[in-house]
Write a protein that holds these residues in place. Structure first.
Motif, PDB file in Angstrom:
ATOM      1  N   ILE A 407       0.837  -1.207   0.000  1.00  0.00           N
ATOM      2  CA  ILE A 407       0.000   0.000   0.000  1.00  0.00           C
ATOM      3  C   ILE A 407       0.870   1.255   0.000  1.00  0.00           C
ATOM      4  CG2 ILE A 407      -1.622   1.347   1.392  1.00  0.00           C
ATOM      5  CD1 ILE A 407      -2.779  -1.378   2.318  1.00  0.00           C
ATOM      6  N   ILE A 408       1.904   1.248   0.846  1.00  0.00           N
ATOM      7  CA  ILE A 408       2.814   2.405   0.886  1.00  0.00           C
ATOM      8  C   ILE A 408       3.471   2.600  -0.476  1.00  0.00           C
ATOM      9  CG2 ILE A 408       4.971   3.268   1.880  1.00  0.00           C
ATOM     10  CD1 ILE A 408       4.160   1.870   4.492  1.00  0.00           C
ATOM     11  N   GLN A 409       3.916   1.490  -1.072  1.00  0.00           N
ATOM     12  CA  GLN A 409       4.577   1.574  -2.380  1.00  0.00           C
ATOM     13  C   GLN A 409       3.612   2.103  -3.440  1.00  0.00           C
ATOM     14  OE1 GLN A 409       4.498  -0.156  -5.503  1.00  0.00           O
ATOM     15  NE2 GLN A 409       6.417   0.749  -6.159  1.00  0.00           N
ATOM     16  N   ARG A 410       2.325   1.649  -3.336  1.00  0.00           N
ATOM     17  CA  ARG A 410       1.348   2.052  -4.341  1.00  0.00           C
ATOM     18  C   ARG A 410       0.896   3.489  -4.156  1.00  0.00           C
ATOM     19  NH1 ARG A 410      -2.698  -1.229  -3.127  1.00  0.00           N
ATOM     20  NH2 ARG A 410      -3.986   0.343  -2.133  1.00  0.00           N
ATOM     21  N   GLU A 411       0.651   3.870  -2.875  1.00  0.00           N
ATOM     22  CA  GLU A 411       0.047   5.169  -2.614  1.00  0.00           C
ATOM     23  C   GLU A 411       1.058   6.296  -2.412  1.00  0.00           C
ATOM     24  OE1 GLU A 411      -3.099   5.699  -2.878  1.00  0.00           O
ATOM     25  OE2 GLU A 411      -3.646   3.595  -3.171  1.00  0.00           O
ATOM     26  N   TYR A 412       2.271   5.944  -1.974  1.00  0.00           N
ATOM     27  CA  TYR A 412       3.214   7.001  -1.599  1.00  0.00           C
ATOM     28  C   TYR A 412       4.506   6.999  -2.421  1.00  0.00           C
ATOM     29  CZ  TYR A 412       0.102   7.317   2.399  1.00  0.00           C
ATOM     30  OH  TYR A 412      -0.996   7.452   3.192  1.00  0.00           O
ATOM     31  N   THR A 413       4.998   5.850  -2.768  1.00  0.00           N
ATOM     32  CA  THR A 413       6.244   5.784  -3.538  1.00  0.00           C
ATOM     33  C   THR A 413       6.041   4.866  -4.734  1.00  0.00           C
ATOM     34  OG1 THR A 413       7.067   3.981  -2.159  1.00  0.00           O
ATOM     35  CG2 THR A 413       7.679   6.209  -1.534  1.00  0.00           C
ATOM     36  N   ALA A 414       5.002   5.138  -5.477  1.00  0.00           N
ATOM     37  CA  ALA A 414       4.618   4.236  -6.564  1.00  0.00           C
ATOM     38  C   ALA A 414       5.663   4.187  -7.672  1.00  0.00           C
ATOM     39  CB  ALA A 414       3.276   4.669  -7.143  1.00  0.00           C
ATOM     40  N   ILE A 415       5.899   2.996  -8.162  1.00  0.00           N
ATOM     41  CA  ILE A 415       6.711   2.795  -9.360  1.00  0.00           C
ATOM     42  C   ILE A 415       5.746   2.422 -10.474  1.00  0.00           C
ATOM     43  CG2 ILE A 415       8.493   1.381 -10.437  1.00  0.00           C
ATOM     44  CD1 ILE A 415       9.707   1.038  -7.648  1.00  0.00           C
ATOM     45  N   LYS A 422      12.238  -2.532 -15.136  1.00  0.00           N
ATOM     46  CA  LYS A 422      13.644  -2.204 -14.948  1.00  0.00           C
ATOM     47  C   LYS A 422      14.032  -2.262 -13.469  1.00  0.00           C
ATOM     48  CE  LYS A 422      17.121   0.641 -17.158  1.00  0.00           C
ATOM     49  NZ  LYS A 422      17.360   1.658 -18.201  1.00  0.00           N
ATOM     50  N   PHE A 423      13.128  -1.803 -12.608  1.00  0.00           N
ATOM     51  CA  PHE A 423      13.373  -1.909 -11.169  1.00  0.00           C
ATOM     52  C   PHE A 423      13.411  -3.382 -10.748  1.00  0.00           C
ATOM     53  CE2 PHE A 423      11.831   2.384 -11.619  1.00  0.00           C
ATOM     54  CZ  PHE A 423      12.541   3.097 -10.663  1.00  0.00           C
ATOM     55  N   LYS A 424      12.507  -4.153 -11.308  1.00  0.00           N
ATOM     56  CA  LYS A 424      12.449  -5.577 -10.984  1.00  0.00           C
ATOM     57  C   LYS A 424      13.735  -6.285 -11.408  1.00  0.00           C
ATOM     58  CE  LYS A 424       9.661  -9.720 -11.803  1.00  0.00           C
ATOM     59  NZ  LYS A 424       8.494 -10.272 -12.542  1.00  0.00           N
ATOM     60  N   ARG A 425      14.243  -5.940 -12.576  1.00  0.00           N
ATOM     61  CA  ARG A 425      15.473  -6.558 -13.073  1.00  0.00           C
ATOM     62  C   ARG A 425      16.648  -6.237 -12.163  1.00  0.00           C
ATOM     63  NH1 ARG A 425      17.202  -5.054 -19.082  1.00  0.00           N
ATOM     64  NH2 ARG A 425      17.848  -3.117 -18.056  1.00  0.00           N
ATOM     65  N   GLU A 426      16.711  -4.992 -11.695  1.00  0.00           N
ATOM     66  CA  GLU A 426      17.817  -4.609 -10.811  1.00  0.00           C
ATOM     67  C   GLU A 426      17.677  -5.284  -9.439  1.00  0.00           C
ATOM     68  OE1 GLU A 426      21.388  -2.794  -9.925  1.00  0.00           O
ATOM     69  OE2 GLU A 426      20.351  -3.099 -11.844  1.00  0.00           O
ATOM     70  N   ALA A 427      16.428  -5.381  -8.966  1.00  0.00           N
ATOM     71  CA  ALA A 427      16.203  -6.054  -7.683  1.00  0.00           C
ATOM     72  C   ALA A 427      16.560  -7.534  -7.777  1.00  0.00           C
ATOM     73  CB  ALA A 427      14.740  -5.893  -7.263  1.00  0.00           C
ATOM     74  N   LEU A 428      16.285  -8.147  -8.930  1.00  0.00           N
ATOM     75  CA  LEU A 428      16.610  -9.565  -9.130  1.00  0.00           C
ATOM     76  C   LEU A 428      18.125  -9.776  -9.115  1.00  0.00           C
ATOM     77  CD1 LEU A 428      15.512 -12.391  -9.700  1.00  0.00           C
ATOM     78  CD2 LEU A 428      15.605 -11.860 -12.142  1.00  0.00           C
ATOM     79  N   LYS A 429      18.855  -8.850  -9.709  1.00  0.00           N
ATOM     80  CA  LYS A 429      20.317  -8.944  -9.688  1.00  0.00           C
ATOM     81  C   LYS A 429      20.840  -8.875  -8.260  1.00  0.00           C
ATOM     82  CE  LYS A 429      21.170  -6.901 -14.260  1.00  0.00           C
ATOM     83  NZ  LYS A 429      21.738  -5.730 -14.966  1.00  0.00           N
ATOM     84  N   GLU A 444      22.049   2.904 -11.305  1.00  0.00           N
ATOM     85  CA  GLU A 444      21.037   3.939 -11.411  1.00  0.00           C
ATOM     86  C   GLU A 444      20.026   3.564 -12.489  1.00  0.00           C
ATOM     87  OE1 GLU A 444      23.387   7.474 -12.055  1.00  0.00           O
ATOM     88  OE2 GLU A 444      22.919   8.118 -10.021  1.00  0.00           O
ATOM     89  N   ILE A 445      18.764   3.901 -12.219  1.00  0.00           N
ATOM     90  CA  ILE A 445      17.695   3.646 -13.187  1.00  0.00           C
ATOM     91  C   ILE A 445      17.562   4.898 -14.057  1.00  0.00           C
ATOM     92  CG2 ILE A 445      15.271   3.045 -13.488  1.00  0.00           C
ATOM     93  CD1 ILE A 445      16.883   0.851 -12.133  1.00  0.00           C
ATOM     94  N   ILE A 446      17.986   4.765 -15.323  1.00  0.00           N
ATOM     95  CA  ILE A 446      17.947   5.893 -16.255  1.00  0.00           C
ATOM     96  C   ILE A 446      17.230   5.456 -17.529  1.00  0.00           C
ATOM     97  CG2 ILE A 446      19.309   7.527 -17.616  1.00  0.00           C
ATOM     98  CD1 ILE A 446      21.573   7.170 -15.621  1.00  0.00           C
ATOM     99  N   PHE A 447      16.367   6.329 -18.034  1.00  0.00           N
ATOM    100  CA  PHE A 447      15.717   6.094 -19.326  1.00  0.00           C
ATOM    101  C   PHE A 447      16.132   7.245 -20.247  1.00  0.00           C
ATOM    102  CE2 PHE A 447      13.005   3.879 -16.318  1.00  0.00           C
ATOM    103  CZ  PHE A 447      12.838   2.650 -16.937  1.00  0.00           C
ATOM    104  N   LYS A 448      16.840   6.889 -21.308  1.00  0.00           N
ATOM    105  CA  LYS A 448      17.365   7.895 -22.243  1.00  0.00           C
ATOM    106  C   LYS A 448      16.446   8.045 -23.445  1.00  0.00           C
ATOM    107  CE  LYS A 448      22.186   7.062 -20.894  1.00  0.00           C
ATOM    108  NZ  LYS A 448      23.541   6.713 -21.354  1.00  0.00           N
ATOM    109  N   GLU A 449      16.604   9.210 -24.109  1.00  0.00           N
ATOM    110  CA  GLU A 449      15.890   9.486 -25.359  1.00  0.00           C
ATOM    111  C   GLU A 449      14.385   9.301 -25.210  1.00  0.00           C
ATOM    112  OE1 GLU A 449      17.368  10.432 -28.492  1.00  0.00           O
ATOM    113  OE2 GLU A 449      19.007  10.864 -27.083  1.00  0.00           O
ATOM    114  N   VAL A 450      13.813   9.962 -24.190  1.00  0.00           N
ATOM    115  CA  VAL A 450      12.359   9.912 -24.019  1.00  0.00           C
ATOM    116  C   VAL A 450      11.791  11.309 -24.262  1.00  0.00           C
ATOM    117  CG1 VAL A 450      12.357   7.959 -22.425  1.00  0.00           C
ATOM    118  CG2 VAL A 450      12.544  10.271 -21.514  1.00  0.00           C
ATOM    119  N   TYR A 451      10.573  11.361 -24.771  1.00  0.00           N
ATOM    120  CA  TYR A 451       9.922  12.631 -25.072  1.00  0.00           C
ATOM    121  C   TYR A 451       8.992  13.004 -23.918  1.00  0.00           C
ATOM    122  CZ  TYR A 451      11.625  11.952 -29.836  1.00  0.00           C
ATOM    123  OH  TYR A 451      12.424  11.756 -30.938  1.00  0.00           O
TER     124      TYR A 451
END
Length: 789
Positions: A407-415, A422-429, A444-451
């Protein structure tokens, strides 16, 4: 005698004592006089009744010769054991029983005249198949193991359910084929062995009545009430959190069977260690009652009602056992808890802590209206089920913590779902590489070339409206206080009252000018420390006393100040934000179908949203600028719909507020980075920072050369930098004008230079709100192209 046989069976059942009679004939031929004479006498008694040997099919014959049958079976049912053994004559798997031992008779008499003894969870098809297996084992040399535990559930008159394990003795049974008995081959046996649940196949190979079952069986029962109740308890606890069908066996009936106390009541409370309180558990249809809380959802552990005795539970983790509550309550230090229990007609009780790793999880409550019914001796039964409650509560506690985190993740720090992968992949590593000897460095979680796409609907002049309502409440409160003081006729403290009236009037006059940052706080402190004490300690005449009472009732509970105009404003803000946010969130679900993209929304003095679209966010799906164009058209349409929603809502609002809408166009791709310290995405790099600067300052911008804001009520302002962006949005506007969503007039102007940013231009167009009967339909970029073609 119990006679409720199943109607369909592979057997023709003949209750016969032929094997027993043959045994008696052998004894009669011996030279041991007392044994021989006894056997001869019995044989002489049954001689007139060939049914004893040939087979009985009429149950009334058994009832008629009940005593003779009892004598015939005397060697198998010794008189010396009749008050100890639970035994009767039966036909295996059938609910046919007679010739009970005295103990068995008492059990059935206590169950009541209307009770029919039946095997638990035993259906007619199952009965049929087990009889067929009897035939295979006895006549075809098979050794199929079908020793499924069978039970009788027999209640007492007091309502306690006892459970008995059934054991059969089939030594006196003979299985005989008839002329119509079909031959069973090895292939048939193999087929049957692999199709236990196929009742039609079993009936085909063993037709109804094709075999004869001749003789009788002996059933012996063993009291397994506690073991069965504990098993039921485990099943119920497993069902608490599962989607399995609910058991008909209640917790209360289970505990009654374990403790053998008819009026036993069961309660339960959870212990919240962080807040040091007891609460009702969430088992909606299980144990929701608590005798300690008695109708209250929660209570602090240090509540005086519990007294010193609960130290045993909270600190020493020991049971509280009160065998006589009246005697317990007679001790002064126990009076509150004792009376609390006596009011509920509780005369004996046990409060047992449920503990895991020296941590208190909850308390199980057992109560009875009978003194001494619960005591330190039968408290030993707690050991039977407490381990299962511990496991269940520990699982509940873990699940609760996981749900809270979710609930905290969904309501306050939602991904957002679009970037979750991408977060899941890093957590799995991290999970795969984590070890005590190695520290994992998160990438670091970075997304390049986005509009980026930014839009907002802002409450017009929200700060001014807020200050206005604050001033109205303050002035109303000050004027009410001035009237109260001026109407005070008493000469007591007259000079002080005059001074207070002067000070109140001074504050009131100060509010006629612009509201300063600390004015509200100064007035609030003054009223609380100087005015309210006087009012509370001053006696007035009846009319003024009523006015004083009305004044205090008008104060807000939290602030102690008037909160009338401001409340209307705050409620209006909340309604607008909620309604507009709901539309945006619902439309976002549709927008994700265009192309997966990152979305975030903020409620401020209005509703803002950020969208980021690009190949790096959805690498599994090819990206094309067509998706960006579609999303831009979607954004413009959605703001139109939000404007219309506000227009319709305005008439029902407690305070009139207008909104302005803005879109910022930025065609250059940027990079966004997830900031671990702030737990949110932000633009990455100094070049991309220009976009953030424009976004933060643009809503307060003015038209170049004027003091007019670029945003106006009921209009959408689109801010851009390049001609290509202008041409793109003019196409969208023209299309939405054709769809009767936007008005024909289009304003275009330059934006006054912002600090560090110049060259911005804007388009402004009004949303049609005069005809709201037609719903705004979502149109795609492809629709626009088709329309142009």
């Amino acid at each position: 005698m119990n006679t409720t046989p199943f109607t369909k069976s592979p057997f023709q059942t003949l209750i016969s004592f032929h094997k027993l009679i043959e045994n008696l004939e052998e004894i009669a031929a011996t030279n041991v006089d007392y044994r021989s004479n006894y056997a001869k006498a019995l044989l002489k008694e049954i001689e007139p009744y060939p049914e004893f040997k040939d087979g009985i099919t009429d149950f009334s014959f058994i009832k008629k010769h009940e005593e003779l049958i009892h004598n015939l079976l005397a060697d198998l049912f010794p008189t010396a054991l009749t008050h100890n053994e639970i035994k009767a004559v039966t036909i295996p798997f059938q609910n046919v029983t007679f010739n009970y031992t005295e103990r068995f008779k008492k059990i059935l008499q206590n169950a009541g005249m209307t009770f029919d003894i039946e095997i638990r969870d035993f259906e007619e098809d199952q009965f049929y198949i087990l009889n067929c297996i009897l035939i295979l084992n006895a006549c075809y040399g098979q050794n199929f193991d079908f020793n499924k535990p069978l039970f009788y559930d027999i209640p007492t008159a007091a309502g306690i359910m006892y459970h008995y394990r059934i054991l059969y003795n089939a030594d006196f049974i003979e299985i005989i084929p008839t002329q119509n008995t079909p031959l069973i081959t090895q292939e048939d046996i193999t087929l049957l062995m692999n199709n236990f649940d196929n009742i039609d196949l079993w009936k085909e190979k063993f037709p109804q009545g094709s075999w004869i079952l001749k003789g009788f069986g002996i059933v012996s029962l063993f009291d397994v009430t506690r073991e069965s109740s504990v098993s039921d308890l485990k099943s119920n606890l497993l069902r608490v959190k599962s989607t399995q069908p609910q058991s008909s066996v209640s917790f209360e009936s289970i505990f009654k069977s374990i403790f053998k106390i008819p009026d036993l009541g069961v309660g339960f409370i959870l212990y919240d260690e962080e807040e040091e309180k007891f609460t009702i558990p969430p088992y909606n249809d299980k144990v929701t009652k608590s005798y300690l809380l008695n109708g209250i959802d929660e209570m602090k552990c240090k509540n005086g009602i519990y007294g010193h005795c609960f130290t045993a539970v909270l600190e020493d983790k020991k049971n509280i056992i009160i065998s006589d509550v009246e005697q317990f309550a007679s001790i002064p230090e126990n009076e509150k808890l004792g009376n609390h229990l006596l009011q509920q007609n509780i005369r004996s009780c046990i409060f047992a802590p449920v503990i895991k790793d020296d941590t208190l999880l909850g308390i199980i409550e057992l109560v009875s209206s009978q003194p001494t019914a619960l005591n330190s001796i039968n408290a030993i039964n707690l050991d039977l089920f407490l381990p299962y409650l511990v496991d269940n509560l520990e699982g509940y506690k873990t699940d609760k913590q996981n749900q809270i985190e979710a609930i905290i993740q969904r309501e306050y720090t939602a991904i957002h779902s679009s970037v979750y992968w991408k977060f899941k992949r890093e957590a799995l590593k991290y999970f795969e590489s984590n070890s005590p000897t190695k520290d994992y460095i998160f990438k670091e979680i970075i997304f390049k070339e986005v509009y980026p796409l930014y839009g907002q609907i802002d409450i017009k002049g929200s700060s001014e409206h807020r200050n206005k309502t604050v001033k109205e409440d303050l002035k109303n409160q000050l004027e009410t206080l001035i009237n109260l003081f001026e109407s005070q006729k008493s000469n007591e403290s007259f000079v002080l009252l005059e001074q207070r009236i002067f000070e109140l009037q001074s504050f009131n006059a100060e509010l006629d000018t612009s509201l300063k940052a600390d004015t509200e706080q100064q007035i609030q402190n003054y009223i609380e420390t100087e005015i309210h004490p006087i009012l509370r300690n001053t006696t007035m005449d009846t009319e003024d006393e009523t006015a004083k009472q009305n004044y205090f009732e008008s104060l807000d509970e939290k602030t102690g100040m008037f909160y009338h105009s401001r409340k209307k404003f705050d409620n209006t803000m909340s309604i607008i934000n909620k309604k507009l946010a709901v539309i945006l969130d619902q439309k976002q679900i549709e927008a994700q179908q265009i192309y997966p993209h990152y979305y975030e929304r903020f409620k401020t003095d209005g509703v803002e949203h950020n969208l980021y679209i690009g190949a790096s966010i959805a690498p599994a799906k090819p990206f094309d600028n067509l998706y960006l164009n579609n999303l831009r058209l979607w954004q413009l349409q959605t703001l139109c719909e939000m404007e219309l929603e506000h227009h319709q809502l305005k008439a029902t609002l407690p305070y009139e507020l207008d909104v302005t809408s803005l879109i910022l166009v930025f065609s250059s791709p940027i990079s966004i980075r997830f900031r671990m310290d702030e737990k949110r995405f932000d633009v990455d790099g100094t070049y991309n920072a220009r976009y953030e600067v424009v976004k933060k300052r643009i809503d307060k911008a003015t038209i170049k050369g004027t003091k007019e804001r670029i945003t106006q009520k009921e209009k959408i302002t689109i801010v851009y930098s390049h001609n290509s962006e202008q041409n793109e949005y003019l196409k969208y506007i023209k299309y939405l004008q054709f769809k009767k969503i936007l008005e024909p007039a289009i304003e275009q102007f330059e934006v006054e230079e912002l600090q560090g940013v110049s060259g911005l231009r804007a388009i402004r167009v009004k949303v049609i709100n005069t005809n709201l009967t037609d719903e705004v339909h979502t149109n795609t970029y492809q629709d626009l192209i088709n329309e142009q073609n």
